[in-house]
Design a protein around this motif. Structure first.
Motif, PDB file in Angstrom:
ATOM      1  N   LEU A 166      -0.817  18.016  30.909  1.00  0.00           N
ATOM      2  CA  LEU A 166      -1.596  19.161  30.602  1.00  0.00           C
ATOM      3  C   LEU A 166      -2.740  19.536  31.634  1.00  0.00           C
ATOM      4  O   LEU A 166      -2.780  18.658  32.464  1.00  0.00           O
ATOM      5  CB  LEU A 166      -2.356  18.766  29.244  1.00  0.00           C
ATOM      6  CG  LEU A 166      -1.654  18.875  27.946  1.00  0.00           C
ATOM      7  CD1 LEU A 166      -2.476  18.555  26.645  1.00  0.00           C
ATOM      8  CD2 LEU A 166      -0.522  19.906  27.770  1.00  0.00           C
ATOM      9  N   PRO A 167      -3.180  20.717  31.542  1.00  0.00           N
ATOM     10  CA  PRO A 167      -4.183  20.983  32.743  1.00  0.00           C
ATOM     11  C   PRO A 167      -5.275  20.005  33.050  1.00  0.00           C
ATOM     12  O   PRO A 167      -5.894  19.455  32.082  1.00  0.00           O
ATOM     13  CB  PRO A 167      -4.609  22.358  32.304  1.00  0.00           C
ATOM     14  CG  PRO A 167      -3.720  22.880  31.439  1.00  0.00           C
ATOM     15  CD  PRO A 167      -2.985  21.683  30.623  1.00  0.00           C
ATOM     16  N   SER A 168      -5.405  20.010  34.069  1.00  0.00           N
ATOM     17  CA  SER A 168      -6.533  19.113  34.753  1.00  0.00           C
ATOM     18  C   SER A 168      -6.190  17.435  34.837  1.00  0.00           C
ATOM     19  O   SER A 168      -7.287  16.604  35.085  1.00  0.00           O
ATOM     20  CB  SER A 168      -7.890  19.246  34.086  1.00  0.00           C
ATOM     21  OG  SER A 168      -8.050  20.726  34.513  1.00  0.00           O
ATOM     22  N   VAL A 169      -5.108  17.348  34.234  1.00  0.00           N
ATOM     23  CA  VAL A 169      -4.879  15.659  34.046  1.00  0.00           C
ATOM     24  C   VAL A 169      -4.596  15.185  35.333  1.00  0.00           C
ATOM     25  O   VAL A 169      -3.707  15.512  36.053  1.00  0.00           O
ATOM     26  CB  VAL A 169      -3.680  15.522  32.840  1.00  0.00           C
ATOM     27  CG1 VAL A 169      -3.172  14.182  32.947  1.00  0.00           C
ATOM     28  CG2 VAL A 169      -4.348  15.806  31.245  1.00  0.00           C
ATOM     29  N   PHE A 170      -4.745  13.921  35.377  1.00  0.00           N
ATOM     30  CA  PHE A 170      -4.650  13.264  36.857  1.00  0.00           C
ATOM     31  C   PHE A 170      -3.344  12.173  36.295  1.00  0.00           C
ATOM     32  O   PHE A 170      -3.705  11.129  35.478  1.00  0.00           O
ATOM     33  CB  PHE A 170      -5.678  12.672  37.390  1.00  0.00           C
ATOM     34  CG  PHE A 170      -5.315  11.753  38.532  1.00  0.00           C
ATOM     35  CD1 PHE A 170      -5.222  12.233  39.916  1.00  0.00           C
ATOM     36  CD2 PHE A 170      -5.184  10.243  38.338  1.00  0.00           C
ATOM     37  CE1 PHE A 170      -5.027  11.334  40.959  1.00  0.00           C
ATOM     38  CE2 PHE A 170      -4.876   9.518  39.573  1.00  0.00           C
ATOM     39  CZ  PHE A 170      -4.638  10.242  40.739  1.00  0.00           C
ATOM     40  N   VAL A 171      -2.456  12.013  37.214  1.00  0.00           N
ATOM     41  CA  VAL A 171      -1.295  10.960  36.764  1.00  0.00           C
ATOM     42  C   VAL A 171      -1.335  10.141  38.012  1.00  0.00           C
ATOM     43  O   VAL A 171      -1.103  10.665  39.243  1.00  0.00           O
ATOM     44  CB  VAL A 171       0.266  11.868  36.564  1.00  0.00           C
ATOM     45  CG1 VAL A 171       1.354  10.283  36.344  1.00  0.00           C
ATOM     46  CG2 VAL A 171       0.219  12.472  35.190  1.00  0.00           C
ATOM     47  N   GLY A 172      -1.461   8.898  37.909  1.00  0.00           N
ATOM     48  CA  GLY A 172      -1.648   7.909  38.966  1.00  0.00           C
ATOM     49  C   GLY A 172      -0.367   7.548  39.726  1.00  0.00           C
ATOM     50  O   GLY A 172       0.573   8.040  39.472  1.00  0.00           O
ATOM     51  N   GLU A 173      -0.739   6.694  41.071  1.00  0.00           N
ATOM     52  CA  GLU A 173       0.473   6.161  41.651  1.00  0.00           C
ATOM     53  C   GLU A 173       1.352   5.710  41.006  1.00  0.00           C
ATOM     54  O   GLU A 173       0.961   4.558  40.215  1.00  0.00           O
ATOM     55  CB  GLU A 173      -0.199   5.573  42.789  1.00  0.00           C
ATOM     56  CG  GLU A 173      -0.963   6.392  43.825  1.00  0.00           C
ATOM     57  CD  GLU A 173      -1.558   5.509  45.135  1.00  0.00           C
ATOM     58  OE1 GLU A 173      -0.788   4.412  45.098  1.00  0.00           O
ATOM     59  OE2 GLU A 173      -2.104   6.050  45.866  1.00  0.00           O
ATOM     60  N   ARG A 174       2.679   5.884  41.028  1.00  0.00           N
ATOM     61  CA  ARG A 174       3.832   5.096  40.568  1.00  0.00           C
ATOM     62  C   ARG A 174       3.947   5.109  38.985  1.00  0.00           C
ATOM     63  O   ARG A 174       4.516   4.471  38.222  1.00  0.00           O
ATOM     64  CB  ARG A 174       3.916   3.791  41.046  1.00  0.00           C
ATOM     65  CG  ARG A 174       3.949   3.557  42.510  1.00  0.00           C
ATOM     66  CD  ARG A 174       3.870   2.262  43.130  1.00  0.00           C
ATOM     67  NE  ARG A 174       2.654   1.648  42.714  1.00  0.00           N
ATOM     68  CZ  ARG A 174       1.390   1.978  43.470  1.00  0.00           C
ATOM     69  NH1 ARG A 174       1.583   2.632  44.536  1.00  0.00           N
ATOM     70  NH2 ARG A 174       0.370   1.277  43.120  1.00  0.00           N
ATOM     71  N   ALA A 175       2.986   5.942  38.298  1.00  0.00           N
ATOM     72  CA  ALA A 175       2.973   6.153  36.951  1.00  0.00           C
ATOM     73  C   ALA A 175       4.321   6.951  36.367  1.00  0.00           C
ATOM     74  O   ALA A 175       5.018   7.604  37.197  1.00  0.00           O
ATOM     75  CB  ALA A 175       1.681   6.692  36.576  1.00  0.00           C
ATOM     76  N   ILE A 176       4.396   6.718  35.244  1.00  0.00           N
ATOM     77  CA  ILE A 176       5.725   7.201  34.569  1.00  0.00           C
ATOM     78  C   ILE A 176       5.244   8.046  33.344  1.00  0.00           C
ATOM     79  O   ILE A 176       4.558   7.467  32.461  1.00  0.00           O
ATOM     80  CB  ILE A 176       6.860   6.185  34.123  1.00  0.00           C
ATOM     81  CG1 ILE A 176       7.532   5.772  35.473  1.00  0.00           C
ATOM     82  CG2 ILE A 176       7.933   7.115  33.364  1.00  0.00           C
ATOM     83  CD1 ILE A 176       8.372   4.589  35.267  1.00  0.00           C
ATOM     84  N   VAL A 177       5.461   9.275  33.079  1.00  0.00           N
ATOM     85  CA  VAL A 177       5.556  10.040  31.933  1.00  0.00           C
ATOM     86  C   VAL A 177       6.750  10.087  31.125  1.00  0.00           C
ATOM     87  O   VAL A 177       7.823  10.881  31.959  1.00  0.00           O
ATOM     88  CB  VAL A 177       4.782  11.315  32.145  1.00  0.00           C
ATOM     89  CG1 VAL A 177       4.470  12.102  30.694  1.00  0.00           C
ATOM     90  CG2 VAL A 177       3.346  11.288  32.870  1.00  0.00           C
ATOM     91  N   GLY A 178       6.930   9.419  30.065  1.00  0.00           N
ATOM     92  CA  GLY A 178       8.336   9.524  29.361  1.00  0.00           C
ATOM     93  C   GLY A 178       8.992  10.834  28.983  1.00  0.00           C
ATOM     94  O   GLY A 178       7.935  11.863  28.860  1.00  0.00           O
TER      95      GLY A 178
END
Length: 208
Positions: A166-178
């Motif tokens: 979603l807008p403005s969300v930060f996903v960090g290094e090597r993270a996985i969104v299923g």
């Protein structure tokens, strides 16, 4: 149209898919073959570890892992290799794609304005990238993935098919969104989230 010599790095199923699309879409490349450390077929012209880059050819890594794409590109670049990009003709971008290296944008993809893109990207068909998004090196976005305006995808993270950040969300290094998940809040590095809304289901670094 003059076609550039191209060597694909990785002769597995995805590498062969890329080779097929290059032919079907009549992209400006003449495929010379694959280099691969594990596969063995007439199309494999040698292993990656012993390969001496050709000055008359460009290269493109064909791995599902952003870590692998990034790592192998740097190794080959240090030995003099130059890298291509695969941009499907159906990609529609309101942001510049100039200056990218070793990126595959495969299928009908929409990229809005003021988007910052890194190298070693793999973005699949029908993905939608909102305005003012930052996508760092080695990111993978699956088919029908959505990244909302102002979001940031950290290095080598993965957004699986039908997932939304979603807008403005930060996903960090090597993270996985299923797959099919909706990330409604920031995702820490080396974390796997899944669900609607996405919740943490695993911690720890993921291999290349």
């Amino acid at each position: 149209m003059t076609k550039q010599n191209l060597i694909l790095v990785g002769g597995g199923r995805f590498g062969r898919e890329v080779a097929t699309w290059i032919s079907v879409l009549d992209l400006p490349f003449k495929l010379l073959g694959f280099i691969d450390d594990e596969k063995n077929s007439p199309e494999i012209i040698g292993p990656i570890v012993e390969h001496k880059p050709r000055k008359d050819a460009l290269y493109l890594t064909c791995f599902g892992s952003g870590l692998s794409r990034n790592r192998v590109r740097k190794i080959l670049e240090n030995n003099g290799a130059r890298f291509a990009n695969f941009f499907d003709p159906q990609v529609r971008s309101a942001s510049s794609l100039d200056g990218l290296s070793n990126c595959i944008l495969l299928g009908h993809i929409g990229i809005s304005n003021n988007v910052t893109l890194g190298n070693d990207l793999l973005i699949h068909g029908f993905a939608s990238i909102g305005h003012d998004v930052t996508i760092m090196d080695g990111v993978t976005v699956g088919a029908h993935g959505f990244v909302g305006g102002g979001a940031t995808l950290g290095e080598n993270c993965t957004v699986h098919p039908n997932a939304a950040v979603l807008p403005s969300v930060f996903v960090g290094e090597r993270a996985i969104v299923g797959a099919g998940s909706v990330a409604v809040r920031n995702v820490q590095a080396d974390t796997t989230v899944f669900g609607l809304p996405a919740k943490v289901i695993a911690y720890g670094k993921h291999g290349a």
